[in-house]
Design a protein around this motif. Sequence first.
Motif, PDB file in Angstrom:
ATOM      1  N   ARG A   1     -86.880 -61.153 -56.172  1.00  0.00           N
ATOM      2  CA  ARG A   1     -85.710 -61.447 -55.336  1.00  0.00           C
ATOM      3  C   ARG A   1     -84.776 -62.331 -56.143  1.00  0.00           C
ATOM      4  N   PRO A   2     -83.480 -62.297 -55.828  1.00  0.00           N
ATOM      5  CA  PRO A   2     -82.555 -63.180 -56.553  1.00  0.00           C
ATOM      6  C   PRO A   2     -82.947 -64.647 -56.356  1.00  0.00           C
ATOM      7  N   PRO A   3     -83.078 -65.413 -57.432  1.00  0.00           N
ATOM      8  CA  PRO A   3     -83.456 -66.826 -57.300  1.00  0.00           C
ATOM      9  C   PRO A   3     -82.293 -67.651 -56.759  1.00  0.00           C
ATOM     10  N   PHE A   4     -82.638 -68.706 -56.029  1.00  0.00           N
ATOM     11  CA  PHE A   4     -81.618 -69.569 -55.446  1.00  0.00           C
ATOM     12  C   PHE A   4     -82.154 -70.980 -55.280  1.00  0.00           C
ATOM     13  N   VAL A   5     -81.211 -71.899 -55.073  1.00  0.00           N
ATOM     14  CA  VAL A   5     -81.522 -73.288 -54.755  1.00  0.00           C
ATOM     15  C   VAL A   5     -80.882 -73.579 -53.405  1.00  0.00           C
TER      16      VAL A   5
END
Length: 78
Positions: free
Chosen positions: A17-21
């Motif tokens: 999945r697209p990584p995020f913060v």
Amino acid sequence: MARLQILELPEGVRDDRPPFVLVIDEFEPERYVTAGGAEFKPSNPFGGVAEKIGARAVLVFEEAVEIPANDLSGLTRA
């Protein structure tokens, strides 16, 4: 009142999945009054949240933080 923002990160080779913060700003920490002689233990309301939601990290700020990628002011409605 605290705001929630997502900061998308560049994808890696093995990212499902697209990584995020998760960025939380305008957060007002809770203040506790302890009983006489009791040791103060700060609370960590965001402990473990990154793992639970699949974020790389959770960043928490008391002041407002603007993420340029989340700025929608330049968009016009059709």
